[in-house]
Design a protein around this motif. Structure first.
Motif, PDB file in Angstrom:
ATOM      1  N   THR A  60      46.398 106.127  51.414  1.00 13.09           N
ATOM      2  CA  THR A  60      47.530 106.803  50.816  1.00 13.09           C
ATOM      3  C   THR A  60      48.755 106.050  51.314  1.00 13.09           C
ATOM      4  O   THR A  60      49.053 106.059  52.504  1.00 13.09           O
ATOM      5  CB  THR A  60      47.595 108.287  51.229  1.00 13.09           C
ATOM      6  OG1 THR A  60      46.368 108.912  50.839  1.00 13.09           O
ATOM      7  CG2 THR A  60      48.770 108.990  50.574  1.00 13.09           C
ATOM      8  N   GLU A  74      48.369 116.993  48.990  1.00 16.90           N
ATOM      9  CA  GLU A  74      47.436 116.280  48.108  1.00 16.90           C
ATOM     10  C   GLU A  74      46.661 115.205  48.872  1.00 16.90           C
ATOM     11  O   GLU A  74      45.492 114.958  48.594  1.00 16.90           O
ATOM     12  CB  GLU A  74      48.175 115.665  46.917  1.00 16.90           C
ATOM     13  CG  GLU A  74      47.218 115.159  45.850  1.00 16.90           C
ATOM     14  CD  GLU A  74      47.919 114.615  44.616  1.00 16.90           C
ATOM     15  OE1 GLU A  74      47.204 114.308  43.652  1.00 16.90           O
ATOM     16  OE2 GLU A  74      49.159 114.490  44.597  1.00 16.90           O
ATOM     17  N   ASP A  75      47.281 114.600  49.877  1.00 19.11           N
ATOM     18  CA  ASP A  75      46.588 113.621  50.721  1.00 19.11           C
ATOM     19  C   ASP A  75      45.504 114.315  51.538  1.00 19.11           C
ATOM     20  O   ASP A  75      44.381 113.815  51.667  1.00 19.11           O
ATOM     21  CB  ASP A  75      47.582 112.902  51.642  1.00 19.11           C
ATOM     22  CG  ASP A  75      46.906 111.960  52.612  1.00 19.11           C
ATOM     23  OD1 ASP A  75      46.141 111.078  52.152  1.00 19.11           O
ATOM     24  OD2 ASP A  75      47.130 112.101  53.823  1.00 19.11           O
ATOM     25  N   SER A  92      46.741 104.857  41.943  1.00 24.24           N
ATOM     26  CA  SER A  92      47.230 106.007  41.180  1.00 24.24           C
ATOM     27  C   SER A  92      48.674 105.770  40.765  1.00 24.24           C
ATOM     28  O   SER A  92      49.349 104.853  41.246  1.00 24.24           O
ATOM     29  CB  SER A  92      47.145 107.281  42.036  1.00 24.24           C
ATOM     30  OG  SER A  92      48.175 107.280  43.020  1.00 24.24           O
ATOM     31  N   ASP A  93      49.146 106.638  39.902  1.00 21.74           N
ATOM     32  CA  ASP A  93      50.569 106.659  39.597  1.00 21.74           C
ATOM     33  C   ASP A  93      51.301 107.105  40.857  1.00 21.74           C
ATOM     34  O   ASP A  93      50.707 107.698  41.760  1.00 21.74           O
ATOM     35  CB  ASP A  93      50.867 107.658  38.471  1.00 21.74           C
ATOM     36  CG  ASP A  93      50.310 107.205  37.132  1.00 21.74           C
ATOM     37  OD1 ASP A  93      50.164 105.979  36.917  1.00 21.74           O
ATOM     38  OD2 ASP A  93      50.009 108.089  36.303  1.00 21.74           O
ATOM     39  N   ILE A  94      52.587 106.855  40.899  1.00 19.34           N
ATOM     40  CA  ILE A  94      53.389 107.323  42.033  1.00 19.34           C
ATOM     41  C   ILE A  94      53.494 108.839  41.950  1.00 19.34           C
ATOM     42  O   ILE A  94      53.745 109.405  40.882  1.00 19.34           O
ATOM     43  CB  ILE A  94      54.779 106.650  42.039  1.00 19.34           C
ATOM     44  CG1 ILE A  94      54.615 105.150  42.307  1.00 19.34           C
ATOM     45  CG2 ILE A  94      55.680 107.295  43.088  1.00 19.34           C
ATOM     46  CD1 ILE A  94      55.901 104.356  42.225  1.00 19.34           C
ATOM     47  N   LYS A  95      53.296 109.467  43.090  1.00 19.22           N
ATOM     48  CA  LYS A  95      53.352 110.923  43.201  1.00 19.22           C
ATOM     49  C   LYS A  95      54.500 111.276  44.142  1.00 19.22           C
ATOM     50  O   LYS A  95      55.028 110.406  44.820  1.00 19.22           O
ATOM     51  CB  LYS A  95      52.025 111.452  43.730  1.00 19.22           C
ATOM     52  CG  LYS A  95      50.841 111.088  42.824  1.00 19.22           C
ATOM     53  CD  LYS A  95      49.519 111.439  43.439  1.00 19.22           C
ATOM     54  CE  LYS A  95      48.375 111.120  42.523  1.00 19.22           C
ATOM     55  NZ  LYS A  95      48.280 111.980  41.358  1.00 19.22           N
ATOM     56  N   GLU A  96      54.833 112.562  44.194  1.00 16.70           N
ATOM     57  CA  GLU A  96      55.941 112.973  45.055  1.00 16.70           C
ATOM     58  C   GLU A  96      55.666 114.346  45.653  1.00 16.70           C
ATOM     59  O   GLU A  96      55.126 115.231  44.993  1.00 16.70           O
ATOM     60  CB  GLU A  96      57.233 112.998  44.244  1.00 16.70           C
ATOM     61  CG  GLU A  96      58.457 113.179  45.096  1.00 16.70           C
ATOM     62  CD  GLU A  96      59.747 112.971  44.300  1.00 16.70           C
ATOM     63  OE1 GLU A  96      60.765 113.534  44.740  1.00 16.70           O
ATOM     64  OE2 GLU A  96      59.730 112.278  43.274  1.00 16.70           O
ATOM     65  N   HIS A  97      56.018 114.488  46.936  1.00 25.27           N
ATOM     66  CA  HIS A  97      55.935 115.772  47.619  1.00 25.27           C
ATOM     67  C   HIS A  97      57.186 115.915  48.478  1.00 25.27           C
ATOM     68  O   HIS A  97      57.434 115.103  49.367  1.00 25.27           O
ATOM     69  CB  HIS A  97      54.678 115.852  48.504  1.00 25.27           C
ATOM     70  CG  HIS A  97      54.637 117.069  49.362  1.00 25.27           C
ATOM     71  ND1 HIS A  97      54.397 118.328  48.836  1.00 25.27           N
ATOM     72  CD2 HIS A  97      54.816 117.240  50.691  1.00 25.27           C
ATOM     73  CE1 HIS A  97      54.427 119.198  49.819  1.00 25.27           C
ATOM     74  NE2 HIS A  97      54.684 118.578  50.960  1.00 25.27           N
ATOM     75  N   LYS A 114      57.712 109.895  48.217  1.00 24.09           N
ATOM     76  CA  LYS A 114      56.900 109.249  47.185  1.00 24.09           C
ATOM     77  C   LYS A 114      55.719 108.532  47.830  1.00 24.09           C
ATOM     78  O   LYS A 114      55.842 107.948  48.906  1.00 24.09           O
ATOM     79  CB  LYS A 114      57.746 108.275  46.377  1.00 24.09           C
ATOM     80  CG  LYS A 114      58.806 108.984  45.570  1.00 24.09           C
ATOM     81  CD  LYS A 114      59.599 108.042  44.715  1.00 24.09           C
ATOM     82  CE  LYS A 114      60.617 108.870  43.929  1.00 24.09           C
ATOM     83  NZ  LYS A 114      61.355 108.078  42.989  1.00 24.09           N
ATOM     84  N   TYR A 115      54.574 108.575  47.129  1.00 25.02           N
ATOM     85  CA  TYR A 115      53.350 107.969  47.641  1.00 25.02           C
ATOM     86  C   TYR A 115      52.408 107.693  46.476  1.00 25.02           C
ATOM     87  O   TYR A 115      52.625 108.145  45.353  1.00 25.02           O
ATOM     88  CB  TYR A 115      52.668 108.900  48.654  1.00 25.02           C
ATOM     89  CG  TYR A 115      52.220 110.215  48.077  1.00 25.02           C
ATOM     90  CD1 TYR A 115      50.905 110.399  47.642  1.00 25.02           C
ATOM     91  CD2 TYR A 115      53.106 111.278  47.929  1.00 25.02           C
ATOM     92  CE1 TYR A 115      50.504 111.607  47.090  1.00 25.02           C
ATOM     93  CE2 TYR A 115      52.706 112.481  47.380  1.00 25.02           C
ATOM     94  CZ  TYR A 115      51.409 112.642  46.960  1.00 25.02           C
ATOM     95  OH  TYR A 115      51.012 113.831  46.408  1.00 25.02           O
ATOM     96  N   ARG A 116      51.356 106.935  46.765  1.00 27.21           N
ATOM     97  CA  ARG A 116      50.295 106.718  45.793  1.00 27.21           C
ATOM     98  C   ARG A 116      48.988 106.491  46.528  1.00 27.21           C
ATOM     99  O   ARG A 116      48.987 106.081  47.681  1.00 27.21           O
ATOM    100  CB  ARG A 116      50.604 105.581  44.838  1.00 27.21           C
ATOM    101  CG  ARG A 116      50.529 104.208  45.445  1.00 27.21           C
ATOM    102  CD  ARG A 116      50.616 103.034  44.463  1.00 27.21           C
ATOM    103  NE  ARG A 116      51.091 103.332  43.149  1.00 27.21           N
ATOM    104  CZ  ARG A 116      51.923 102.576  42.441  1.00 27.21           C
ATOM    105  NH1 ARG A 116      52.358 101.441  42.948  1.00 27.21           N
ATOM    106  NH2 ARG A 116      52.295 102.911  41.241  1.00 27.21           N
TER     107      ARG A 116
END
Length: 174
Positions: A116, A25-26, A143-148, A152-154
């Protein structure tokens, strides 16, 4: 000018000329922000791309190495040369993509930074300044916290406060 990077908790961005993280996504966000724009990078960052220009973008390489040439890349050796080369390019159409030395050289001409932020630490040998502690930069969006894969990242957008914006001497494009 715009700055874009992916940084760990300690603001590390790379290790041994490689990115610290590979987050799909990044990478998609990077392509979205840079598509059709002028990207400015250093020689080491260019070499990390497996020595080919990024397609669909104008590639400018800022390097002290005066003998470096590569087809499909415009070479400059100073911020003055960069300003001359981009004088007819809107500032918001120029994206600084790394590495750390180029970020340091051009950050004062940037008014937006897309970072990011990864909530992890990784061994790093190149870093960004800590945007959270810089007085002239403020968080504009987050952004909300995302995960891959458990990472975890935003996405965080920083904006330079208007009174701090700077124009490169001799041009209004940087």
């Amino acid at each position: 000018m715009i700055l874009i990077a992916c940084a760990d908790r300690g603001w590390g961005i790379g290790y041994k000329n490689r990115l610290l993280f590979s987050i799909p996504e990044d990478m998609s966000f990077f392509r979205q922000i840079t598509a059709g724009k002028t990207v400015v990078m250093g020689r080491k960052t260019f070499e990390s791309l497996k020595v080919k220009p990024l397609s669909g973008r104008r590639n400018i390489l800022l390097t002290r190495n005066r003998s470096f040439v590569f087809e499909g890349v415009e070479i400059v050796h100073s911020t003055k040369e960069l300003a001359e080369l981009t004088q007819n390019t809107k500032s918001e159409d120029i994206v600084v993509i790394g590495g750390s030395q180029v970020y340091k050289q051009l950050m004062e001409y940037c008014d937006t930074a897309y970072i990011t932020k990864v909530f992890a630490e990784s061994p790093a040998d190149s870093f960004l300044p800590d945007f959270d502690s810089l007085e002239d930069w403020k968080v504009a969006e987050m952004s909300d916290i995302k995960e891959h894969n458990g990472l975890k990242y935003r996405f965080v957008t920083y904006k330079r406060t208007p009174q701090q914006s700077r124009v490169c001497p001799g041009t209004d494009s940087i």
